[in-house]
Every structure is written in C-alpha cells, then in structure tokens.
Write an enzyme that holds these catalytic residues in place. Structure first.
Site, PDB file in Angstrom:
ATOM      1  N   VAL A  57      43.735  48.993  58.439  1.00 42.81           N
ATOM      2  CA  VAL A  57      45.073  48.435  58.231  1.00 42.81           C
ATOM      3  C   VAL A  57      44.920  47.055  57.617  1.00 42.81           C
ATOM      4  O   VAL A  57      44.159  46.222  58.113  1.00 42.81           O
ATOM      5  CB  VAL A  57      45.839  48.315  59.581  1.00 42.81           C
ATOM      6  CG1 VAL A  57      47.184  47.638  59.363  1.00 42.81           C
ATOM      7  CG2 VAL A  57      46.028  49.678  60.217  1.00 42.81           C
ATOM      8  N   ALA A 102      43.307  41.981  58.576  1.00 46.29           N
ATOM      9  CA  ALA A 102      43.051  43.424  58.511  1.00 46.29           C
ATOM     10  C   ALA A 102      42.321  43.859  59.783  1.00 46.29           C
ATOM     11  O   ALA A 102      41.857  43.025  60.554  1.00 46.29           O
ATOM     12  CB  ALA A 102      42.210  43.758  57.286  1.00 46.29           C
ATOM     13  N   LYS A 103      42.238  45.125  60.018  1.00 48.09           N
ATOM     14  CA  LYS A 103      41.466  45.654  61.154  1.00 48.09           C
ATOM     15  C   LYS A 103      41.157  47.117  60.906  1.00 48.09           C
ATOM     16  O   LYS A 103      41.925  47.808  60.213  1.00 48.09           O
ATOM     17  CB  LYS A 103      42.285  45.530  62.454  1.00 48.09           C
ATOM     18  CG  LYS A 103      41.445  45.545  63.703  1.00 48.09           C
ATOM     19  CD  LYS A 103      40.841  44.175  63.955  1.00 48.09           C
ATOM     20  CE  LYS A 103      39.959  44.144  65.170  1.00 48.09           C
ATOM     21  NZ  LYS A 103      39.538  42.755  65.452  1.00 48.09           N
ATOM     22  N   GLY A 104      40.074  47.588  61.490  1.00 51.12           N
ATOM     23  CA  GLY A 104      39.723  48.994  61.362  1.00 51.12           C
ATOM     24  C   GLY A 104      39.272  49.548  62.698  1.00 51.12           C
ATOM     25  O   GLY A 104      38.865  48.793  63.592  1.00 51.12           O
ATOM     26  N   ASP A 143      33.230  44.491  65.522  1.00 53.05           N
ATOM     27  CA  ASP A 143      34.187  44.308  66.623  1.00 53.05           C
ATOM     28  C   ASP A 143      33.615  45.098  67.814  1.00 53.05           C
ATOM     29  O   ASP A 143      32.398  45.336  67.851  1.00 53.05           O
ATOM     30  CB  ASP A 143      35.587  44.794  66.196  1.00 53.05           C
ATOM     31  CG  ASP A 143      36.682  44.301  67.126  1.00 53.05           C
ATOM     32  OD1 ASP A 143      36.941  43.101  67.157  1.00 53.05           O
ATOM     33  OD2 ASP A 143      37.277  45.115  67.855  1.00 53.05           O
TER      34      ASP A 143
END
Ligand code: NAD
Length: 413
Positions: A57, A102-104, A143
């Site tokens: 995202v 952003a992040k995944g 992460d």
C-alpha cells in the site's frame, strides 16, 4: 469495533479538524493513493504448492517515494497495512525526510517456513509488486519477521529488473551489500532521545524506573542504552514467552547477552515470573511498549501506573486508551515520533547508497539526535499552543506538511 484502520483515520480526522483542511483534501488523505493485492504462490519443500496473500500500500507519494517495511504475519490484513502506510506518511513528514508513506505485508506464519521457502516467498512477493516499487516509487524495508536477509533477497530480485537502482530501492540491507551498521540501533537510540526530552519536560527525578514491554530488537537496544545511564533503572522486561519485574532494577548488562544468544527468551531468565499483560500494569515511572499493536486498551488502561509512555511499537495504544490516559494526566510520546529513528536512519542508508559512502556511527548519531530533537520541540510547541496531546500534535505536524505539499504541487490533470 475499532480497527487499526479506523484508528488511523480517526487520528487524521482530528488533525484535519485542527488544521481546518479543505474537505476535498481531507478526503484525499483518507484514502491510500495506490494499493495492490497479490497472490504469492510458492513451492513448499514437501513438493506441493501453497498460495499466500500479500499487499503493498502506498498511502502518499507527495513528499517523495513511498517508504515502509514489509511484515510476514499470520494476522496481517489489508486494512492494517493501509493503516500502517498512513502512519508512515505522517512519520516521514514529521521528521522531515523526503519520503511518502507505504507498507507491505504477507499473511503467513513464518515459523512454518524453511530458509529456502522463506527465500522463495520473499522473491515471489517482490516480483509480484515489482511494477510499483523502486527507487523513485517506493522503497522497501524490514518489519515484523523480516530482516536483513529478506532485504538482500528483495534487492537481488529487483536487480533482475534494474541493476542500477536496486541498492537504493531497499533499506535495512546487510552491511556487505550497502546496508548501514547504524540501522540496528537507530530506532532504540531515537527512542531514548525522545525519552530524555520527555523526562526533562516532566522534570522527572532519578532514579527513573522503566518497564520495557517487548524486549526484541527495539526493546533490547533501549535497555542497553539505559543501562549505561545512572539516571535510569530498568525494572521490568517482557517478550512473548514471559516477563520479569524487579523493583530494585534488573541487571541488563548480564541479561542482554543471554537474550542476544540464539533462542534466548525472557521466560528462561532467573527471577519471579509475571505475565506480559501484568507487566504493563506494574509500578514504574515510564512504560515503553515495544512489541505489537493494541496492548494498551480500554480493558487495562485504568490500571496503568506509568506517568509517561514512550511508544516503541507502532500503534500500541488504542484511541480509547489514549483518551483515558490524557484524562489521567499521563504523557504519551507517540509512535510516529518515538520510533522514527528507524526510518531516519533508513534515509541515511539511502543517501549513503546514492553517494557510495559510509558514514561513521558518530556522524549518524549526531544527525539522528538533531533531527529528533527538532521534531520533538516542534511537536511539544504545537501541543502546548493548541492544548492537545503529543499524539494529536505530532499527527497534525505531519499531516500539515503532506497537505501543504499537495497544495503547492496542485492536482493532476
Ligand atoms: P522484534 O520481533 O525484534 O521484537 C518484538 C518483541 O516483542 C519480541 O521479543 C516478542 O517476543 C515480543 N512480543 C510479541 N508479542 C508480545 C506480547 N504480547 N507481550 C510482550 N512481548 C511480546 O521486533 P522489533 O523490531 O523490536 O519491533 C518491535 C515493534 O517496534 C514493532 O511494532 C515494530 O513495528 C516497531 N518498530 C520497529 C522498528 C525497528 O527498527 N525494528 C522501527 C519502528 C517501529
């Protein structure tokens, strides 16, 4: 029921109110700019195929390319990924680095993977999101349950598409391929910088008794730094296996080497065991939640005794608990400020990658301290001027920068 996504949006809504953002702009910021869901099929070692679901995202790319980690977790969801991407937008803006948010995530239980399966999963996920990531679009980082090893695989997979930009499309890489040796301690160091500013602001007197709830990478680094400062006493630590509490202080110098050894768990340490949830409510001056989200919530907030909470984890406090803590007069240094040392040092890694240089730890430390002290002062000033919590102030500073950049850039077409 509140979720990470509804909580993140509620924080934005309060900031939009404070900043009197035009409705259209507020509405834009409530949605991620781009989200992608991918299926990630891999060959298991036993010979069959299994498919996992993942997301990337990009909440905002207004101040620069998206930036954010990738987590492997059995409870990861699209909504949580959107929330974490939004928080990254405000965090990067707050500490003045030229990145969006952003992040995944991949929903999976990483404890079931062999190393080879883990590599296939990481590479296949990277190749599925390849069209939307890269140096100028979106920069990946570790992460929960991912680390240097996964970032090396991401980088190597990216090199199949663009060898030149691969190194600067990923941070948190191993040092041998352009990673930063300072990255491992940067989040903990940044948290301690914020802790020092907060205890100064609140005029706490030594010995300042600290509980670290979540004694992993971030928590252990904080413990290590505080153990060298005679003003602080670490009185409690926990991990997923258990917790230890000693009102006279724990011997962190002896504990950390045991836990740093492979498989070292808090439950294996000497001392009277208490449960991790009980530790959150133990007597102390400062509570540092550094594990997972939502641990300080409506059910336990009334029993929290700390007068200061410094958030190492992302989203450890629900908005209901936030409200109660503010009423009780507990000061809370929010995640987007307290754990921003990690993303600042990722930016440093990126700059060093572009320059082909490696900075010394002293140089990193000085820059980190400067950037976080500035951000803390700005948040404190905003909170005092508007009589708001440090969380609302920090989100407002971040949102304002992103909103201002939107207005200056205009709207395409
Ligand atoms: P980690 O996996 O190294 O450590 C997490 C620790 O929390 C582990 O010791 C685990 O056993 C413990 N834990 C899990 N559930 C728990 C529970 N219910 N009660 C008590 N302990 C529990 O992860 P990390 O890298 O230290 O990250 C911790 C948090 O900080 C995460 O929320 C992460 O998103 C956030 N964060 C990390 C960084 C970084 O640089 N590592 C940067 C910013 C934010």
């Amino acid at each position: 029921m509140s979720t990470a996504w509804s909580e993140a949006r509620a924080q934005l809504d309060r900031a939009a109110d404070t900043l009197r953002l035009p409705d259209g702009l507020h509405e834009m910021l409530r949605e991620p700019r781009r989200s992608i869901e991918v299926s990630v099929p891999i060959l298991r070692d036993r010979g069959d195929r299994e498919t996992f679901i993942g997301w990337r995202v990009q909440h905002s790319r207004t101040l620069g390319p998206g930036k954010g980690g990738v987590r492997f977790h059995p409870e990861a969801t699209f909504e949580e990924t959107k929330a974490l991407a939004m928080l990254m937008s405000w965090k990067c803006a707050l500490v003045n680095i030229p990145y969006g948010g952003a992040k995944g995530a991949i929903r999976c239980d990483p404890t079931t993977f062999s190393d080879a399966e883990r590599e296939r999963l990481t590479r296949r996920y990277t190749s599925e999101i390849l069209p939307v990531i890269g140096e100028a679009r979106d920069i990946l980082a570790p992460d929960i349950n991912t680390g240097e090893r996964e970032m090396a695989w991401v980088m190597d997979t990216l090199m199949t598409a663009d060898a030149r930009a691969a190194g600067t499309s990923v941070t948190g890489k191993p040092v041998i391929v352009g990673g930063s040796s300072a990255r491992r301690m940067a989040t903990s160091f940044g948290l301690v910088v914020c802790l020092l500013r907060a205890v100064e602001m609140l005029e706490f007197r030594a010995p300042i008794r600290v509980v670290i709830a979540g004694y992993g990478n971030v928590g252990r680094g904080v413990g290590q730094i505080l153990s060298t400062d005679p003003s602080f006493q670490v009185v409690g630590i926990s991990d997923v296996s258990g917790a230890r509490y000693a009102p006279e202080g724990l011997d962190i110098g002896a504990i950390n080497p045991v836990l740093n050894a492979t498989g070292g768990l808090v439950s294996g340490l000497a001392g009277e065991p208490i449960s991790p949830p009980e530790l959150l409510e133990a007597d102390c001056d400062v509570l540092i939640p550094a594990a997972v989200g939502g641990v300080i919530n409506a059910d336990n907030v009334d029993r929290i005794k700390a007068k200061l909470i410094v958030e190492g984890a992302n989203g450890p406090t629900t908005s209901e608990a936030d409200r109660v803590l503010a009423e009780k007069g507990v000061t809370l240094v929010p995640d987007i400020l307290a754990n921003a040392g990690g993303v600042i040092s990722s930016h440093f890694e990126w700059v060093q990658g572009v320059q082909g240089l490696a900075w010394s730890w002293n140089e990193v430390e000085e820059r980190l301290r400067h950037q976080l002290n500035e951000a803390f002062a700005e948040v404190r000033e905003q909170a005092e001027r508007n009589d708001m919590t440090l969380r609302d102030a920090a989100v407002a500073v971040g949102v304002k920068r992103v909103a201002d950049a939107h207005l200056v850039r205009g709207l395409y077409p």
